[in-house]
Design a protein around this motif. Sequence first.
Motif, mmCIF file in Angstrom:
data_model
loop_
_atom_site.group_PDB
_atom_site.id
_atom_site.type_symbol
_atom_site.label_atom_id
_atom_site.label_comp_id
_atom_site.label_asym_id
_atom_site.label_seq_id
_atom_site.Cartn_x
_atom_site.Cartn_y
_atom_site.Cartn_z
ATOM 1 N N GLU A 106 10.870 15.603 -19.649
ATOM 2 C CA GLU A 106 11.077 16.372 -18.656
ATOM 3 C C GLU A 106 11.939 15.734 -17.777
ATOM 4 O O GLU A 106 11.689 14.430 -17.177
ATOM 5 C CB GLU A 106 9.826 16.897 -17.726
ATOM 6 N N TYR A 107 13.050 16.193 -17.278
ATOM 7 C CA TYR A 107 13.844 15.834 -16.135
ATOM 8 C C TYR A 107 13.691 16.045 -14.890
ATOM 9 O O TYR A 107 13.045 17.188 -14.590
ATOM 10 C CB TYR A 107 15.279 16.426 -16.657
ATOM 11 N N PRO A 108 13.921 15.173 -13.873
ATOM 12 C CA PRO A 108 13.724 15.195 -12.643
ATOM 13 C C PRO A 108 14.555 16.641 -11.866
ATOM 14 O O PRO A 108 15.657 17.011 -12.424
ATOM 15 C CB PRO A 108 14.516 14.093 -11.934
ATOM 16 N N ILE A 109 13.734 16.940 -10.668
ATOM 17 C CA ILE A 109 14.430 18.205 -10.228
ATOM 18 C C ILE A 109 14.625 17.744 -8.664
ATOM 19 O O ILE A 109 13.754 17.569 -8.179
ATOM 20 C CB ILE A 109 13.247 19.437 -9.847
ATOM 21 N N LYS A 110 16.002 17.881 -8.673
ATOM 22 C CA LYS A 110 16.545 17.159 -7.353
ATOM 23 C C LYS A 110 17.297 18.235 -6.575
ATOM 24 O O LYS A 110 17.689 19.374 -7.263
ATOM 25 C CB LYS A 110 17.681 16.102 -7.654
ATOM 26 N N ALA A 111 16.994 18.239 -5.232
ATOM 27 C CA ALA A 111 17.856 19.294 -4.598
ATOM 28 C C ALA A 111 18.696 18.890 -3.395
ATOM 29 O O ALA A 111 18.623 17.729 -3.102
ATOM 30 C CB ALA A 111 16.443 19.889 -3.489
ATOM 31 N N ASP A 112 19.717 19.904 -3.280
ATOM 32 C CA ASP A 112 20.795 19.414 -2.216
ATOM 33 C C ASP A 112 19.966 19.631 -0.997
ATOM 34 O O ASP A 112 20.268 18.724 0.109
ATOM 35 C CB ASP A 112 21.921 20.524 -2.239
ATOM 36 N N PHE A 113 19.124 20.862 -0.680
ATOM 37 C CA PHE A 113 18.476 20.991 0.578
ATOM 38 C C PHE A 113 17.013 21.341 0.227
ATOM 39 O O PHE A 113 16.795 21.914 -0.781
ATOM 40 C CB PHE A 113 19.008 22.251 1.197
ATOM 41 N N ALA A 114 16.226 20.668 0.907
ATOM 42 C CA ALA A 114 14.701 21.248 0.915
ATOM 43 C C ALA A 114 14.286 21.825 2.224
ATOM 44 O O ALA A 114 14.569 21.383 3.238
ATOM 45 C CB ALA A 114 13.948 19.789 0.911
#
Length: 181
Positions: A106-114
């Motif tokens: 499974e690949y990481p889930i990164k966000a521009d904004f949280a």
Amino acid sequence: ELGVKGLTIVSNNAGNGDYGLAKLLKAGSVKKVICSFPRQSDSYVFDELYRAGKVELEVVPQGNLACRIQAAGMGLGAVFTPTGFGTLLAEGKETREIDGKNYVLEYPIKADFALIKAYKGDRWGNLVYRKSARNFGPIMAMAADVTIAQVSEVVELGGLDPEHIITPGIFVQHVVQVSPA
């Protein structure tokens, strides 16, 4: 209100009622939802859009969702998890046997904004939470480029017990006080 389109939303659910995430969905701003629980009794906005093919859905088991967000916050490239192995959720994904047990990559889930909610914060962005708000808030703050924290109360610097701070201010760029309804 700005007419933003093409958002990918990461949330534990797919919104409810006509507010928050459901409001973004209704405005046509969302192209994809990554979540654990897409169906709730009042998630009719998402349900209608999904059935009409107007929004994509990636269902992720809740533990995997937390693990993938945490992996992004920790700078990991990917993680192997046993959850989902041998199911439709693992279709098309790399699998591997490690020490006799089967795993899915499974690949990481990164966000521009949280956009997270905390109980209290100070102007430096140090945050404390109440109850289940600390399930995803702290790890999402770590996994985003910009974190905006909604708090019920902004306290003076030094007003938070350091032993109770869950999210240190280094992960928070903006603190917005919203009085409870």
